[in-house]
Design a protein around this motif. Structure first.
Motif, PDB file in Angstrom:
ATOM      1  N   MET A  46       0.852  -1.082  -0.011  1.00 48.02           N
ATOM      2  CA  MET A  46      -0.062  -0.104   0.095  1.00 48.02           C
ATOM      3  C   MET A  46       0.784   1.166   0.107  1.00 48.02           C
ATOM      4  O   MET A  46       0.696   2.303  -0.751  1.00 48.02           O
ATOM      5  CB  MET A  46      -0.860   0.032   1.357  1.00 48.02           C
ATOM      6  N   ALA A  47       1.906   1.311   0.678  1.00 49.08           N
ATOM      7  CA  ALA A  47       2.907   2.413   0.873  1.00 49.08           C
ATOM      8  C   ALA A  47       3.575   2.795  -0.675  1.00 49.08           C
ATOM      9  O   ALA A  47       3.416   3.824  -0.885  1.00 49.08           O
ATOM     10  CB  ALA A  47       3.773   2.197   1.892  1.00 49.08           C
ATOM     11  N   VAL A  48       3.944   1.702  -1.106  1.00 47.62           N
ATOM     12  CA  VAL A  48       4.576   1.571  -2.274  1.00 47.62           C
ATOM     13  C   VAL A  48       3.391   2.278  -3.619  1.00 47.62           C
ATOM     14  O   VAL A  48       3.881   3.219  -4.314  1.00 47.62           O
ATOM     15  CB  VAL A  48       5.209   0.532  -2.819  1.00 47.62           C
ATOM     16  N   ALA A  49       2.292   1.727  -3.469  1.00 46.35           N
ATOM     17  CA  ALA A  49       1.272   2.095  -4.342  1.00 46.35           C
ATOM     18  C   ALA A  49       0.905   3.861  -4.091  1.00 46.35           C
ATOM     19  O   ALA A  49       0.808   4.352  -5.103  1.00 46.35           O
ATOM     20  CB  ALA A  49      -0.154   1.137  -4.045  1.00 46.35           C
ATOM     21  N   HIS A  50       0.831   4.169  -2.826  1.00 52.32           N
ATOM     22  CA  HIS A  50       0.665   5.585  -2.694  1.00 52.32           C
ATOM     23  C   HIS A  50       1.518   6.478  -3.395  1.00 52.32           C
ATOM     24  O   HIS A  50       1.336   7.310  -3.909  1.00 52.32           O
ATOM     25  CB  HIS A  50       0.528   5.929  -1.306  1.00 52.32           C
ATOM     26  N   LEU A  90       3.625   5.595  -5.973  1.00 46.68           N
ATOM     27  CA  LEU A  90       3.689   5.597  -7.239  1.00 46.68           C
ATOM     28  C   LEU A  90       2.363   6.456  -7.950  1.00 46.68           C
ATOM     29  O   LEU A  90       2.582   7.116  -8.856  1.00 46.68           O
ATOM     30  CB  LEU A  90       3.311   4.062  -7.700  1.00 46.68           C
ATOM     31  N   ARG A  91       1.357   6.407  -7.057  1.00 41.63           N
ATOM     32  CA  ARG A  91       0.354   7.251  -7.445  1.00 41.63           C
ATOM     33  C   ARG A  91       0.628   8.817  -7.565  1.00 41.63           C
ATOM     34  O   ARG A  91       0.060   9.536  -8.122  1.00 41.63           O
ATOM     35  CB  ARG A  91      -0.852   6.949  -6.655  1.00 41.63           C
ATOM     36  N   ALA A  92       1.316   9.093  -6.274  1.00 42.88           N
ATOM     37  CA  ALA A  92       1.869  10.372  -6.040  1.00 42.88           C
ATOM     38  C   ALA A  92       2.536  11.042  -7.129  1.00 42.88           C
ATOM     39  O   ALA A  92       2.909  12.063  -7.429  1.00 42.88           O
ATOM     40  CB  ALA A  92       2.326  10.682  -4.644  1.00 42.88           C
ATOM     41  N   PRO A 136       0.332  14.904  -9.408  1.00 38.26           N
ATOM     42  CA  PRO A 136       0.822  15.616  -8.467  1.00 38.26           C
ATOM     43  C   PRO A 136      -0.243  15.982  -7.375  1.00 38.26           C
ATOM     44  O   PRO A 136       0.397  16.736  -6.292  1.00 38.26           O
ATOM     45  CB  PRO A 136       1.281  16.981  -9.305  1.00 38.26           C
ATOM     46  N   SER A 137      -1.645  15.890  -7.808  1.00 37.89           N
ATOM     47  CA  SER A 137      -2.362  16.581  -6.669  1.00 37.89           C
ATOM     48  C   SER A 137      -2.538  15.569  -5.598  1.00 37.89           C
ATOM     49  O   SER A 137      -3.431  15.659  -4.721  1.00 37.89           O
ATOM     50  CB  SER A 137      -3.726  16.837  -7.542  1.00 37.89           C
ATOM     51  N   TYR A 138      -2.117  14.417  -5.831  1.00 38.88           N
ATOM     52  CA  TYR A 138      -2.346  13.145  -4.616  1.00 38.88           C
ATOM     53  C   TYR A 138      -1.408  13.411  -3.632  1.00 38.88           C
ATOM     54  O   TYR A 138      -0.200  13.433  -3.835  1.00 38.88           O
ATOM     55  CB  TYR A 138      -2.445  11.716  -5.498  1.00 38.88           C
ATOM     56  N   PRO A 191      11.569   3.935  -2.652  1.00 39.10           N
ATOM     57  CA  PRO A 191      10.586   5.098  -2.645  1.00 39.10           C
ATOM     58  C   PRO A 191       9.386   4.456  -2.364  1.00 39.10           C
ATOM     59  O   PRO A 191       8.819   3.378  -2.943  1.00 39.10           O
ATOM     60  CB  PRO A 191      10.603   5.708  -3.900  1.00 39.10           C
ATOM     61  N   GLY A 192       8.772   4.894  -1.342  1.00 38.49           N
ATOM     62  CA  GLY A 192       7.370   4.508  -0.689  1.00 38.49           C
ATOM     63  C   GLY A 192       7.361   3.677   0.493  1.00 38.49           C
ATOM     64  O   GLY A 192       6.644   3.899   1.471  1.00 38.49           O
TER      65      GLY A 192
END
Length: 181
Positions: free
Chosen positions: A21-25, A27-29, A33-35, A66-67
């Motif tokens: 979940m941390a890595v997914a967050h 990658l999405r960020a 850029p608004s995430y 990262p993440g």
């Protein structure tokens, strides 16, 4: 609860799930850029932390990049488990805590503490408990690449919330293990 996106009951999967979940967050960020990237908290009990999957996940988190630095693992050390602790890790910790060197050090500390006034003697006994946790837990988790915090009193909510806020706001400490008794 409604806030738990994942649940596996009495298992050692929480750290792996939290790392994913941390890595997914992260990658999405990177894509959006608004995430706002988030911290992920994985809770694992002292009965489950000795399972191989928990150590595999901690090893992965330390090399993930990262993440992973947004992962906070809370070790709920309540000395409860479905079955008595067994295996190499339990044996190692028992041998360490019963070694002659460790016991001699504790005996010396106890003799010194008895010469202190009552309140200071109680504080010294509490320090002994924390030192044992640091010796057995801190070193192991830091070797696995985690920033170790603890042990802390899980019943002191003011202290616990303050620590969690500090960990949430910390920069560049990497994955964290918060040892809560």
């Amino acid at each position: 609860s409604e806030y738990d996106p994942f649940g596996a009951a009495h298992s050692s999967t929480s750290i792996s799930a939290g790392l994913g979940m941390a890595v997914a967050h992260h990658l999405r960020a990177e894509e959006d850029p608004s995430y706002r990237e988030r911290n992920v908290i994985a809770v694992i009990g002292d009965g489950s932390i000795s399972a191989g999957m928990a150590y595999e996940a901690m090893n992965n988190a330390s090399h993930c990049g990262p993440g992973a630095e947004r992962l906070i693992v809370v070790l709920n050390d309540n000395e409860m488990s479905i079955a008595p602790p067994v295996g190499a890790m339990s044996s190692y910790l028992s041998r360490l805590m019963s070694s002659r060197k460790f016991l001699n050090l504790r005996e010396l500390a106890a003799k010194m503490a008895k010469r202190l006034p009552g309140r200071l003697e109680r504080t010294a006994k509490k320090a002994d408990e924390y030192a044992r946790g640091i010796m057995t837990g801190g070193t192991l988790f830091e070797e696995l690449g985690f920033y170790y915090v603890g042990p802390v009193d899980g019943h002191d909510m003011n202290q616990l919330v303050h620590i969690l806020r500090n960990l949430r706001d910390a920069e560049d400490v990497g994955p964290v293990l918060l040892h809560v008794i």
